[in-house]
Design a protein around this motif. Structure first.
Motif, PDB file in Angstrom:
ATOM      1  N   VAL A  36       4.560  -4.858  -6.296  1.00 27.24           N
ATOM      2  CA  VAL A  36       4.119  -4.982  -4.903  1.00 27.24           C
ATOM      3  C   VAL A  36       5.272  -5.474  -4.031  1.00 27.24           C
ATOM      4  N   LEU A  40       6.900  -3.461  -0.932  1.00 32.72           N
ATOM      5  CA  LEU A  40       6.934  -4.078   0.394  1.00 32.72           C
ATOM      6  C   LEU A  40       8.361  -4.138   0.928  1.00 32.72           C
ATOM      7  N   ALA A  47       4.233  -2.695   6.667  1.00 35.44           N
ATOM      8  CA  ALA A  47       3.433  -1.817   5.811  1.00 35.44           C
ATOM      9  C   ALA A  47       2.053  -2.432   5.583  1.00 35.44           C
ATOM     10  N   ILE A  52       1.283   0.057   0.740  1.00 34.26           N
ATOM     11  CA  ILE A  52       1.894  -0.560  -0.441  1.00 34.26           C
ATOM     12  C   ILE A  52       1.188  -0.096  -1.709  1.00 34.26           C
ATOM     13  N   LEU A  73      -0.664  -9.883  -1.586  1.00 28.15           N
ATOM     14  CA  LEU A  73      -0.061 -10.127  -0.272  1.00 28.15           C
ATOM     15  C   LEU A  73      -0.480 -11.484   0.288  1.00 28.15           C
ATOM     16  N   ALA A  82       6.314 -13.136   2.206  1.00 30.81           N
ATOM     17  CA  ALA A  82       6.005 -12.074   3.159  1.00 30.81           C
ATOM     18  C   ALA A  82       5.416 -12.702   4.417  1.00 30.81           C
ATOM     19  N   ARG A  84       2.866 -11.687   7.845  1.00 29.55           N
ATOM     20  CA  ARG A  84       1.860 -10.735   8.317  1.00 29.55           C
ATOM     21  C   ARG A  84       2.068 -10.480   9.797  1.00 29.55           C
ATOM     22  N   TYR A  91       2.429  -5.988   6.825  1.00 33.09           N
ATOM     23  CA  TYR A  91       3.245  -7.039   6.236  1.00 33.09           C
ATOM     24  C   TYR A  91       4.705  -6.614   6.187  1.00 33.09           C
ATOM     25  N   ALA A  93       8.472  -8.049   4.204  1.00 32.37           N
ATOM     26  CA  ALA A  93       9.077  -8.999   3.272  1.00 32.37           C
ATOM     27  C   ALA A  93       9.885 -10.005   4.079  1.00 32.37           C
TER      28      ALA A  93
END
Length: 152
Positions: A36, A40, A47, A52, A73, A82, A84, A91, A93
């Motif tokens: 994941v 990301l 994304a 993802i 997430l 990450a 938001r 999201y 990174a």
């Protein structure tokens, strides 16, 4: 929060920094969490969990459910791996997971890029205004929509 310099990690370094941050918080760095995070970090714009999940599904050759990705997430946001983008339910990174800041995003309405800024003075002012009105802010998130330099 005091002003300071960040070490912005590149791709392999970013994954290592993310793993170190997660395990340092007592969490496991599992194969699914790594997949994941890789997905990301591979996006050049915010994304969604569905984006993802699709990327991880394609990489692994098996279907990965979006609800599993959402849980990961949530963990990533909680451990600062990450961030938001609230208005897009998407999201990005965190390029420097070891540093905690309130989020300030510049979001392009044309190409969808989101640039993350660290300017604690802006977030501190938002906190002060909120506190003056009797509100106890826990996590200011500031999003500015407009046109990025490339699209302008």
């Amino acid at each position: 929060m005091a002003k300071h310099d960040h070490h912005v990690h590149g791709s392999p370094d970013l994954k290592e920094a993310a793993r170190d941050r997660l395990t340092g918080r007592g969490e496991q760095w599992t194969g699914m969490r790594e997949a994941v995070f890789d997905a990301l970090a591979g996006f050049d714009r915010p994304a969604s969990a569905y984006d993802i999940a699709e990327a991880v599904s394609n990489a692994q050759g098996r279907r990965v459910a979006a609800n599993s990705v959402y849980r990961i997430l949530d963990l990533f946001v909680g451990t600062n791996l990450a961030m938001r983008v609230e208005s897009a339910n998407a999201y990005v990174a965190n390029a420097h997971p070891g540093c905690l800041h309130d989020c300030i995003f510049l979001i392009c309405d044309h190409c969808g890029q989101a640039k993350h800024l660290d300017d604690d003075s802006i977030a501190d002012n938002v906190r002060k205004v909120a506190e003056k009105s009797g509100f106890a802010p826990s996590r200011p998130v500031i999003e500015v929509r407009g046109t990025c330099e490339d699209c302008n």
